[in-house]
Write a protein that holds these residues in place. Structure first.
Motif, short mmCIF file in Angstrom:
data_model
loop_
_atom_site.label_atom_id
_atom_site.label_comp_id
_atom_site.label_asym_id
_atom_site.label_seq_id
_atom_site.Cartn_x
_atom_site.Cartn_y
_atom_site.Cartn_z
N ASP A 1 0.47 -12.64 -1.05
CA ASP A 1 -0.28 -11.46 -0.65
C ASP A 1 -0.54 -11.56 0.85
O ASP A 1 -1.21 -12.49 1.31
CB ASP A 1 -1.61 -11.38 -1.41
N LYS B 1 -3.11 -0.66 9.22
CA LYS B 1 -2.19 0.01 8.30
C LYS B 1 -0.77 0.00 8.87
O LYS B 1 0.21 -0.18 8.13
CB LYS B 1 -2.63 1.43 8.03
N GLY C 1 0.79 -3.21 8.11
CA GLY C 1 1.27 -3.25 6.73
C GLY C 1 2.55 -2.46 6.54
O GLY C 1 3.46 -2.90 5.83
N ASN C 2 2.63 -1.28 7.16
CA ASN C 2 3.84 -0.47 7.08
C ASN C 2 5.04 -1.24 7.62
O ASN C 2 6.12 -1.26 7.02
CB ASN C 2 3.68 0.82 7.87
N ALA D 1 5.98 -4.15 5.24
CA ALA D 1 6.67 -3.67 4.04
C ALA D 1 8.11 -3.29 4.37
O ALA D 1 9.04 -3.59 3.61
CB ALA D 1 5.92 -2.47 3.45
N TRP E 1 2.70 -1.89 -1.66
CA TRP E 1 1.87 -1.62 -0.48
C TRP E 1 1.37 -0.18 -0.51
O TRP E 1 2.14 0.74 -0.72
CB TRP E 1 2.66 -1.87 0.80
N TYR E 2 0.10 -0.04 -0.32
CA TYR E 2 -0.58 1.25 -0.17
C TYR E 2 -0.17 2.28 -1.22
O TYR E 2 0.35 3.33 -0.92
CB TYR E 2 -0.36 1.81 1.24
N HIS F 1 -3.72 -1.94 -3.56
CA HIS F 1 -2.89 -2.59 -2.54
C HIS F 1 -2.96 -1.86 -1.19
O HIS F 1 -1.95 -1.66 -0.52
CB HIS F 1 -1.43 -2.71 -3.01
N THR F 2 -4.16 -1.45 -0.83
CA THR F 2 -4.37 -0.82 0.47
C THR F 2 -4.94 -1.80 1.48
O THR F 2 -5.18 -1.43 2.63
CB THR F 2 -5.32 0.39 0.33
N HIS G 1 -3.58 -5.20 1.32
CA HIS G 1 -2.60 -6.28 1.42
C HIS G 1 -1.24 -5.82 0.89
O HIS G 1 -1.15 -4.92 0.05
CB HIS G 1 -3.06 -7.52 0.63
N VAL G 2 -0.20 -6.44 1.41
CA VAL G 2 1.17 -6.22 0.92
C VAL G 2 1.48 -7.34 -0.06
O VAL G 2 1.37 -8.52 0.28
CB VAL G 2 2.19 -6.23 2.08
N HIS G 3 1.85 -6.95 -1.27
CA HIS G 3 2.24 -7.96 -2.27
C HIS G 3 3.75 -8.15 -2.26
O HIS G 3 4.51 -7.18 -2.29
CB HIS G 3 1.79 -7.53 -3.67
#
Length: 341
Positions: free
Chosen positions: A266, A283, A286-287, A290, A307-308, A332-333, A335-337
């Protein structure tokens, strides 16, 4: 009527399980679910997770088989081309041998020997004829061998084409099953997070045939006191090498999926902990993460990314995660799983 009520009750229970399958928190009747401070079990029922994991693995294996088949088909095509080129080059030579044999017949060589001036000349001419016969036989044998090789290559190419079609059918089936499973959670195809300019990761070790070897939780997890697989460690290092250096947690107990097996991480949007919904630069981080993971899925051996409120599977691409829980962890907003094969 009683049986009908029981069936309706069972159906309602099943639907409730589907509704909360992407929620990281168990729901107790009459009580609100508390938002966890750390990611939970990635929010899914065992049934859905098993379906998506099996279809994901099946899709990746079939995709690898198609790639290997296409490589073999290319090699066979090159062999066929070489054999055909050699056949084309030999045909005029063999034609000349046949024409000469037709014109001279058996008497030609005998006359050459009878007209010899002396024994030495006779032996010399005999040796010359023997060499000519050997050369002619070699040309004929080479032509025949190349024809055999060409026929074998053609048959092998046809077999590879059939194998490709078989594996493409498997891929289509796995894709359909994954889409059907995602529909249970309101999954709709989205553009997701994709970037052609994402960094390129280094290739994780594969088997000689390109498949992914099974791995155990054998490496120390640098993010916890637990363990992870060598492939997970490789993906973690590659993500950090690409600049994604914020807080990460990989191994943990408490669920039945990839984390206890050392096959998941995570990636938080914060320097420490997980916190609430990511916004702004968090964010964007995260983008970008991902997009990096998805672009390098084949190199890292990725099974899925979340993700998100969106999930990426190799068979389906990005899909909406519309029935995810409302808290940042299950939605999942924050963390990126990442789960790996």
């Amino acid at each position: 009527m009683t049986a009908f009520v029981r069936r309706r009750g069972s159906l309602a229970a099943a639907l409730l399980a589907v509704v909360v399958l992407l929620s990281g928190v168990a729901i107790t009747p009459g009580a609100a679910a508390a938002a966890p401070s750390t990611p939970g079990n990635e929010g899914s029922t065992p049934l859905l997770r098993d379906v998506l994991e099996s279809t994901g693995r099946g899709f990746v294996e079939a995709k690898n088989a198609v790639a290997n088949s296409r490589k073999r088909q290319l090699q066979l095509s090159l062999e066929l081309q070489k054999s055909q080129e050699r056949i084309d080059a030999l045909l005029p030579e063999v034609g000349h041998v046949a024409t000469t044999a037709y014109r001279t017949g058996r008497i030609g060589p005998m006359m050459m020997l009878l007209n010899s001036a002396n024994p030495d000349d006779f032996i010399s001419r005999a040796e010359g004829l023997d060499m000519m016969a050997m050369r002619d036989n070699q040309k004929l044998e080479e032509l025949n061998n190349n024809r055999v090789q060409a026929e074998r290559a053609k048959a092998a190419i046809d077999a590879e084409a059939a194998e490709q079609q078989k594996q493409l059918t498997v891929m289509a089936k796995q894709k359909k099953e994954a889409e059907r499973a995602l529909q249970l959670v309101g999954g709709e195809v989205t553009g997701g997070f994709v970037s052609a300019t994402s960094p390129v990761a280094r290739q994780a070790p594969r088997n000689s045939d390109g498949s992914w070897p099974p791995q155990s939780c054998s490496q120390d997890d640098p993010t916890t006191s637990g363990c992870i697989t060598p492939r997970t460690l490789h993906a973690l290092k590659e993500a950090k090498r690409a600049g994604f250096t914020r807080f990460v947690g990989c191994f943990r107990t408490g669920d039945i999926f990839e984390h206890p097996k050392g096959r998941a991480c995570d990636f938080s949007m914060q320097a420490s902990g997980f916190g609430g919904d990511a916004t702004g630069s968090a964010k964007l981080y995260g983008n970008n993460l991902a997009a990096f993971l998805v672009r390098n899925a084949d190199k890292l051996g990725i099974l899925y990314v979340i993700w998100y409120r969106q999930v990426w599977f190799p068979a389906t691409g990005w899909s909406a995660y519309t029935l995810a829980g409302s808290d940042p962890s299950s939605a999942h907003t924050n963390h990126v799983h990442l789960s790996l094969l």
